[in-house]
Design a protein around this motif. Structure first.
Motif, PDB file in Angstrom:
ATOM      1  N   GLU A  74      -6.006  -8.479   8.776  1.00 10.79           N
ATOM      2  CA  GLU A  74      -4.552  -8.600   8.659  1.00 10.79           C
ATOM      3  C   GLU A  74      -3.986  -7.570   7.681  1.00 10.79           C
ATOM      4  O   GLU A  74      -2.997  -6.898   7.980  1.00 10.79           O
ATOM      5  CB  GLU A  74      -4.195 -10.016   8.198  1.00 10.79           C
ATOM      6  CG  GLU A  74      -2.702 -10.252   8.062  1.00 10.79           C
ATOM      7  CD  GLU A  74      -2.378 -11.670   7.613  1.00 10.79           C
ATOM      8  OE1 GLU A  74      -1.208 -11.921   7.266  1.00 10.79           O
ATOM      9  OE2 GLU A  74      -3.310 -12.512   7.596  1.00 10.79           O
ATOM     10  N   ARG A  75      -4.636  -7.437   6.531  1.00 13.43           N
ATOM     11  CA  ARG A  75      -4.074  -6.564   5.491  1.00 13.43           C
ATOM     12  C   ARG A  75      -4.268  -5.085   5.799  1.00 13.43           C
ATOM     13  O   ARG A  75      -3.456  -4.254   5.385  1.00 13.43           O
ATOM     14  CB  ARG A  75      -4.707  -6.912   4.147  1.00 13.43           C
ATOM     15  CG  ARG A  75      -4.405  -8.345   3.717  1.00 13.43           C
ATOM     16  CD  ARG A  75      -4.867  -8.631   2.313  1.00 13.43           C
ATOM     17  NE  ARG A  75      -4.859 -10.055   2.029  1.00 13.43           N
ATOM     18  CZ  ARG A  75      -4.917 -10.582   0.818  1.00 13.43           C
ATOM     19  NH1 ARG A  75      -4.999  -9.787  -0.234  1.00 13.43           N
ATOM     20  NH2 ARG A  75      -4.923 -11.883   0.642  1.00 13.43           N
ATOM     21  N   LEU A  76      -5.339  -4.745   6.521  1.00 14.03           N
ATOM     22  CA  LEU A  76      -5.569  -3.343   6.856  1.00 14.03           C
ATOM     23  C   LEU A  76      -5.142  -3.013   8.288  1.00 14.03           C
ATOM     24  O   LEU A  76      -5.361  -1.890   8.758  1.00 14.03           O
ATOM     25  CB  LEU A  76      -7.052  -2.986   6.655  1.00 14.03           C
ATOM     26  CG  LEU A  76      -7.597  -3.141   5.226  1.00 14.03           C
ATOM     27  CD1 LEU A  76      -9.051  -2.660   5.151  1.00 14.03           C
ATOM     28  CD2 LEU A  76      -6.742  -2.379   4.220  1.00 14.03           C
ATOM     29  N   VAL A  77      -4.537  -3.997   8.950  1.00 10.60           N
ATOM     30  CA  VAL A  77      -4.044  -3.839  10.327  1.00 10.60           C
ATOM     31  C   VAL A  77      -5.170  -3.337  11.243  1.00 10.60           C
ATOM     32  O   VAL A  77      -5.091  -2.273  11.859  1.00 10.60           O
ATOM     33  CB  VAL A  77      -2.822  -2.884  10.378  1.00 10.60           C
ATOM     34  CG1 VAL A  77      -2.106  -3.034  11.721  1.00 10.60           C
ATOM     35  CG2 VAL A  77      -1.861  -3.138   9.235  1.00 10.60           C
TER      36      VAL A  77
ATOM     37  N   GLU B 236     -12.359   1.357   1.590  1.00  9.66           N
ATOM     38  CA  GLU B 236     -11.321   0.312   1.584  1.00  9.66           C
ATOM     39  C   GLU B 236     -11.928  -1.046   1.944  1.00  9.66           C
ATOM     40  O   GLU B 236     -11.594  -2.069   1.338  1.00  9.66           O
ATOM     41  CB  GLU B 236     -10.225   0.644   2.604  1.00  9.66           C
ATOM     42  CG  GLU B 236      -9.243   1.714   2.181  1.00  9.66           C
ATOM     43  CD  GLU B 236      -8.168   1.905   3.237  1.00  9.66           C
ATOM     44  OE1 GLU B 236      -6.983   1.915   2.867  1.00  9.66           O
ATOM     45  OE2 GLU B 236      -8.506   2.034   4.425  1.00  9.66           O
TER      46      GLU B 236
ATOM     47  N   GLU C  33      -8.693 -11.882   6.762  1.00 10.99           N
ATOM     48  CA  GLU C  33      -7.763 -11.337   5.768  1.00 10.99           C
ATOM     49  C   GLU C  33      -7.836  -9.815   5.722  1.00 10.99           C
ATOM     50  O   GLU C  33      -6.810  -9.136   5.608  1.00 10.99           O
ATOM     51  CB  GLU C  33      -8.092 -11.913   4.386  1.00 10.99           C
ATOM     52  CG  GLU C  33      -7.717 -13.383   4.252  1.00 10.99           C
ATOM     53  CD  GLU C  33      -8.263 -14.007   2.977  1.00 10.99           C
ATOM     54  OE1 GLU C  33      -7.663 -14.984   2.514  1.00 10.99           O
ATOM     55  OE2 GLU C  33      -9.294 -13.522   2.458  1.00 10.99           O
ATOM     56  N   ILE C  34      -9.054  -9.272   5.839  1.00 10.25           N
ATOM     57  CA  ILE C  34      -9.198  -7.807   5.850  1.00 10.25           C
ATOM     58  C   ILE C  34      -8.493  -7.239   7.071  1.00 10.25           C
ATOM     59  O   ILE C  34      -7.759  -6.242   6.985  1.00 10.25           O
ATOM     60  CB  ILE C  34     -10.690  -7.405   5.858  1.00 10.25           C
ATOM     61  CG1 ILE C  34     -11.368  -7.852   4.558  1.00 10.25           C
ATOM     62  CG2 ILE C  34     -10.836  -5.893   6.027  1.00 10.25           C
ATOM     63  CD1 ILE C  34     -12.873  -7.651   4.556  1.00 10.25           C
TER      64      ILE C  34
ATOM     65  N   GLN D 281     -13.060  -8.046  -3.243  1.00 11.20           N
ATOM     66  CA  GLN D 281     -11.960  -8.933  -3.629  1.00 11.20           C
ATOM     67  C   GLN D 281     -12.157 -10.343  -3.090  1.00 11.20           C
ATOM     68  O   GLN D 281     -11.369 -11.240  -3.383  1.00 11.20           O
ATOM     69  CB  GLN D 281     -10.625  -8.369  -3.117  1.00 11.20           C
ATOM     70  CG  GLN D 281     -10.230  -7.040  -3.727  1.00 11.20           C
ATOM     71  CD  GLN D 281     -10.111  -7.107  -5.238  1.00 11.20           C
ATOM     72  OE1 GLN D 281      -9.675  -8.108  -5.787  1.00 11.20           O
ATOM     73  NE2 GLN D 281     -10.504  -6.044  -5.917  1.00 11.20           N
TER      74      GLN D 281
ATOM     75  N   GLU E 133     -10.484  -7.901  14.142  1.00 14.42           N
ATOM     76  CA  GLU E 133     -11.634  -8.472  13.440  1.00 14.42           C
ATOM     77  C   GLU E 133     -12.944  -7.838  13.902  1.00 14.42           C
ATOM     78  O   GLU E 133     -13.882  -7.682  13.118  1.00 14.42           O
ATOM     79  CB  GLU E 133     -11.678  -9.991  13.623  1.00 14.42           C
ATOM     80  CG  GLU E 133     -10.654 -10.718  12.766  1.00 14.42           C
ATOM     81  CD  GLU E 133     -11.006 -12.181  12.528  1.00 14.42           C
ATOM     82  OE1 GLU E 133     -12.182 -12.473  12.269  1.00 14.42           O
ATOM     83  OE2 GLU E 133     -10.090 -13.016  12.621  1.00 14.42           O
TER      84      GLU E 133
ATOM     85  N   TRP F  68     -12.136 -11.158   0.176  1.00 17.67           N
ATOM     86  CA  TRP F  68     -11.358 -11.406   1.384  1.00 17.67           C
ATOM     87  C   TRP F  68     -12.283 -11.747   2.551  1.00 17.67           C
ATOM     88  O   TRP F  68     -13.386 -11.210   2.679  1.00 17.67           O
ATOM     89  CB  TRP F  68     -10.543 -10.162   1.767  1.00 17.67           C
ATOM     90  CG  TRP F  68      -9.490  -9.769   0.776  1.00 17.67           C
ATOM     91  CD1 TRP F  68      -9.158 -10.423  -0.381  1.00 17.67           C
ATOM     92  CD2 TRP F  68      -8.646  -8.624   0.845  1.00 17.67           C
ATOM     93  NE1 TRP F  68      -8.154  -9.756  -1.035  1.00 17.67           N
ATOM     94  CE2 TRP F  68      -7.818  -8.638  -0.310  1.00 17.67           C
ATOM     95  CE3 TRP F  68      -8.504  -7.584   1.760  1.00 17.67           C
ATOM     96  CZ2 TRP F  68      -6.867  -7.662  -0.559  1.00 17.67           C
ATOM     97  CZ3 TRP F  68      -7.554  -6.600   1.520  1.00 17.67           C
ATOM     98  CH2 TRP F  68      -6.739  -6.642   0.379  1.00 17.67           C
TER      99      TRP F  68
ATOM    100  N   ALA G  30     -12.209  -4.454  -0.301  1.00 16.65           N
ATOM    101  CA  ALA G  30     -11.715  -5.732   0.227  1.00 16.65           C
ATOM    102  C   ALA G  30     -12.795  -6.807   0.165  1.00 16.65           C
ATOM    103  O   ALA G  30     -12.525  -7.960  -0.191  1.00 16.65           O
ATOM    104  CB  ALA G  30     -11.226  -5.547   1.661  1.00 16.65           C
TER     105      ALA G  30
END
Length: 225
Positions: A181-184, A165, A178-179, A172, A187, A174, A169
């Motif tokens: 945030e989107r994958l919860v 995953e 962003e990674i 893409q 950092e 990211w 990402a």
């Protein structure tokens, strides 16, 4: 101390870089080269942390020199200087193994920060710009039709589901934020995963991971708009 090899066919350009780097306490210029073949030879001889590489040079250009330096598997990382950000030379340099690129008109502090980042193992290029470069020159890639099964690459098999995953990402374009945030994820956790992904796929840095994802069909051209 970060050691640097300056490669440029213009003596005045090399002098300007040398004066800047030698005025900075944490960088040391260990050599200069005026063309690609000399750069390859001196990189092998001096093993600098960073090779500051011009692209357009007579004889062996900076792209081929980058490819040969990276192919040795040595410690030197290449930071390419180019004239335009969305430039086919920049795209080709990244695929040749460069750890990033800067514009020739970058501010002195940007150049110094870029050299330090590359020496520390980071890629000097915005994540999204890597994708834009690859999208812009996607016609150079072998490509894989939508729906076609992904290749049975042992490096891909070595990744856990979460690491895969993360690789998608990265592909893409990211950022770490962003990674996360989107994958919860936090950092710091994202950074740990990225380090493991890079190690498992044998990528020197994030830029090479994007190219790996692109080549395997995990990332595709975004297309117009």
């Amino acid at each position: 101390m970060t050691t640097v090899l300056i490669v440029d066919d213009q003596p005045l350009q090399r002098l300007g870089f040398r004066m800047l780097l030698e005025s900075t306490p944490d960088t040391e210029v260990v050599g200069e080269a005026g063309h690609g073949a000399e750069a390859v030879r001196k990189a092998a001889e001096l093993s600098p942390d960073v090779v500051l590489m011009d692209v357009r040079m007579p004889g062996m250009d900076g792209i081929e020199a980058t490819r040969r330096i990276v192919a040795t598997g040595g410690r030197s990382r290449v930071l390419v200087l180019t004239t335009f950000d969305l430039d086919e030379y920049a795209y080709t340099a990244l695929r040749a193994g460069a750890s990033g690129f800067l514009l020739k008109d970058a501010l002195p502090e940007e150049l110094l920060a870029g050299i330090r980042a590359v020496a520390g193992g980071d890629a000097v290029i915005a994540p999204g710009l890597t994708r834009r470069l690859l999208d812009a020159y996607a016609h150079h890639l072998p490509g894989r039709p939508p729906g076609e099964e992904l290749p049975d690459d042992p490096r891909l098999r070595s990744l856990t589901e979460r690491e895969r995953e993360i690789l998608v990402a990265i592909g893409q374009g990211w950022t770490n934020g962003e990674i996360a945030e989107r994958l919860v994820l936090s950092e710091s956790t994202v950074k740990t995963h990225i380090g493991r992904v890079l190690a498992k796929i044998g990528a020197r840095d994030r830029v090479q991971a994007v190219i790996f994802a692109y080549d395997l069909g995990l990332a595709r051209p975004i297309g117009p708009g």
